[in-house]
Motif scaffolding. Structure first.
Motif, PDB file in Angstrom:
ATOM      1  N   ASN A 185       0.830  -1.193   0.000  1.00 58.50           N
ATOM      2  CA  ASN A 185       0.000   0.000   0.000  1.00 58.50           C
ATOM      3  C   ASN A 185       0.868   1.246   0.000  1.00 58.50           C
ATOM      4  O   ASN A 185       1.677   1.457   0.909  1.00 58.50           O
ATOM      5  N   VAL A 186       0.688   2.072  -1.011  1.00 54.84           N
ATOM      6  CA  VAL A 186       1.574   3.214  -1.254  1.00 54.84           C
ATOM      7  C   VAL A 186       1.572   4.200  -0.086  1.00 54.84           C
ATOM      8  O   VAL A 186       2.612   4.761   0.266  1.00 54.84           O
ATOM      9  N   ARG A 187       0.425   4.407   0.520  1.00 55.07           N
ATOM     10  CA  ARG A 187       0.311   5.371   1.611  1.00 55.07           C
ATOM     11  C   ARG A 187       0.779   4.784   2.938  1.00 55.07           C
ATOM     12  O   ARG A 187       1.469   5.443   3.725  1.00 55.07           O
ATOM     13  N   CYS A 188       0.415   3.533   3.185  1.00 56.78           N
ATOM     14  CA  CYS A 188       0.696   2.943   4.499  1.00 56.78           C
ATOM     15  C   CYS A 188       2.183   2.663   4.706  1.00 56.78           C
ATOM     16  O   CYS A 188       2.682   2.757   5.838  1.00 56.78           O
ATOM     17  N   LEU A 189       2.898   2.341   3.641  1.00 56.18           N
ATOM     18  CA  LEU A 189       4.333   2.131   3.774  1.00 56.18           C
ATOM     19  C   LEU A 189       5.022   3.388   4.290  1.00 56.18           C
ATOM     20  O   LEU A 189       5.981   3.321   5.065  1.00 56.18           O
ATOM     21  N   PHE A 211      -6.048   2.558  -2.402  1.00 59.17           N
ATOM     22  CA  PHE A 211      -7.510   2.448  -2.339  1.00 59.17           C
ATOM     23  C   PHE A 211      -8.107   3.808  -2.703  1.00 59.17           C
ATOM     24  O   PHE A 211      -8.210   4.140  -3.869  1.00 59.17           O
ATOM     25  N   HIS A 212      -8.463   4.615  -1.727  1.00 60.26           N
ATOM     26  CA  HIS A 212      -9.058   5.923  -2.007  1.00 60.26           C
ATOM     27  C   HIS A 212      -7.964   6.987  -2.043  1.00 60.26           C
ATOM     28  O   HIS A 212      -7.776   7.761  -1.109  1.00 60.26           O
ATOM     29  N   SER A 213      -7.213   7.006  -3.132  1.00 55.95           N
ATOM     30  CA  SER A 213      -6.202   8.033  -3.372  1.00 55.95           C
ATOM     31  C   SER A 213      -6.416   8.572  -4.779  1.00 55.95           C
ATOM     32  O   SER A 213      -6.338   7.815  -5.750  1.00 55.95           O
ATOM     33  N   GLN A 217      -3.188  13.048  -4.848  1.00 54.56           N
ATOM     34  CA  GLN A 217      -2.528  12.339  -3.750  1.00 54.56           C
ATOM     35  C   GLN A 217      -1.442  11.402  -4.274  1.00 54.56           C
ATOM     36  O   GLN A 217      -0.355  11.306  -3.689  1.00 54.56           O
ATOM     37  N   TRP A 218      -1.736  10.721  -5.372  1.00 58.12           N
ATOM     38  CA  TRP A 218      -0.729   9.847  -5.973  1.00 58.12           C
ATOM     39  C   TRP A 218       0.496  10.649  -6.418  1.00 58.12           C
ATOM     40  O   TRP A 218       1.631  10.238  -6.201  1.00 58.12           O
TER      41      TRP A 218
END
Length: 304
Positions: A185-189, A211-213, A217-218
């Motif tokens: 997960n790009v955000r959680c890492l 998920f919801h990005s 945000q990306w």
């Protein structure tokens, strides 16, 4: 460090290190358990699966206790996380990493569980696994691909990450690229940055999904990764729910990356991601990506 593969008769544990189960989830939990029992496995639930405190399945200490107890339990051979959330990083200070080193076993999850997959690998060397949430296997949306992955990877140890659909191999200058897998997960890492739990990803092969990005945000997160100097090997983009489903491919994640980094080779797949079929991906394992053969093959990740 490798855990042992599964075999018929083994016991698997189910814990909620993040969100608790709601009453509406009970039928999915029961259906998933029937599925795994149908594979010849026994199922044991964690104590705090249904507890709720601060939106989670108990306090950080309680959630960590369930994880620690499952690793201590000699009967349990694999630990599934029931679902993700957004607060799993709160349990990191309470995890007994020495216990994990002494009792290596299969540990699986996705989304916010990315935090645990990468932290456990960093602190112990244990290969962990990106995999669907446990309750997903009790839903109508579960695919044959998901079910086949359980047999193919956890029982048989197949080293090939099988494609869900056609893949794109883009801008490979070398036929083969090798490195350790981290993600997904790009955000959680990014939650692990600045902590002792962050693995060394400078020469990693990053498997990234979200998920919801939205595209803004990306763009922000890709810029951050680029400034961290970790786009050195290859990026494998999985299924990106917001961009591909909700926004119906209005934006291309590869085009967005090229605004930031014009050199790193990319594989675009739909092999893993939210609300979609998911391959089981060994986090911390060595991977070889061959552009000519369009293959993704990992090194040994389970003991036999």
């Amino acid at each position: 460090m490798l855990a042992n593969k599964l075999k018929v008769g083994d016991t698997i544990g189910v814990i909620a290190p993040d969100k608790a189960l709601k009453s509406k989830d009970i039928k999915f939990l029961e259906n998933a358990t029937k599925y795994f029992e149908g594979l010849g496995l026994k199922v044991k639930y964690g104590k705090y699966l249904f507890s709720e405190d601060n939106y989670c399945a108990g306090t950080p200490e309680e959630r960590a206790k369930d994880l620690n107890n499952m690793f201590s339990d000699k009967e349990v051979k694999a630990i599934f996380t029931v679902k993700g959330g957004d607060m799993v990083n709160g349990i990191l200070p309470y995890i007994d990493f020495e216990n994990i080193k002494n009792n290596p076993k299969i540990f699986l999850g996705m989304s916010d569980i990315t935090v645990l997959l990468c932290a456990i690998n960093k602190m112990t060397g244990l290969i962990t696994f990106h995999c669907q949430d446990y309750v997903w296997f009790g839903k109508d949306e579960v695919t044959d691909y998901d079910k086949n992955e359980i047999i193919d990877k956890l029982f048989n140890g197949n080293k090939t990450i099988l494609p869900y659909e056609e893949r794109q191999f883009i801008d490979f200058k070398n036929e083969e690229v090798k490195g350790k897998i981290y993600g997904t997960n790009v955000r959680c890492l990014l939650k692990l940055l600045g902590t002792p739990y962050m693995p060394d990803i400078e020469n990693a092969v990053l498997f990234l999904e979200g998920f919801h990005s939205d595209i803004i945000q990306w763009n922000s997160m890709l810029e951050q990764y680029n400034q961290m100097n970790v786009f050195n090997k290859v990026i494998v983009f999985g299924y990106i729910y917001q961009l591909q489903n909700i926004e119906e491919n209005k934006y291309s994640i590869v085009d967005e990356l090229r605004k930031i980094n014009s050199n790193v080779p990319v594989v675009k797949t739909n092999d893993f991601g939210h609300m979609h079929g998911n391959s089981i991906i060994p986090i911390g394992a060595e991977v070889t990506i061959n552009a000519n053969e369009q293959s993704i093959i990992v090194s040994d990740y389970l003991s036999y």
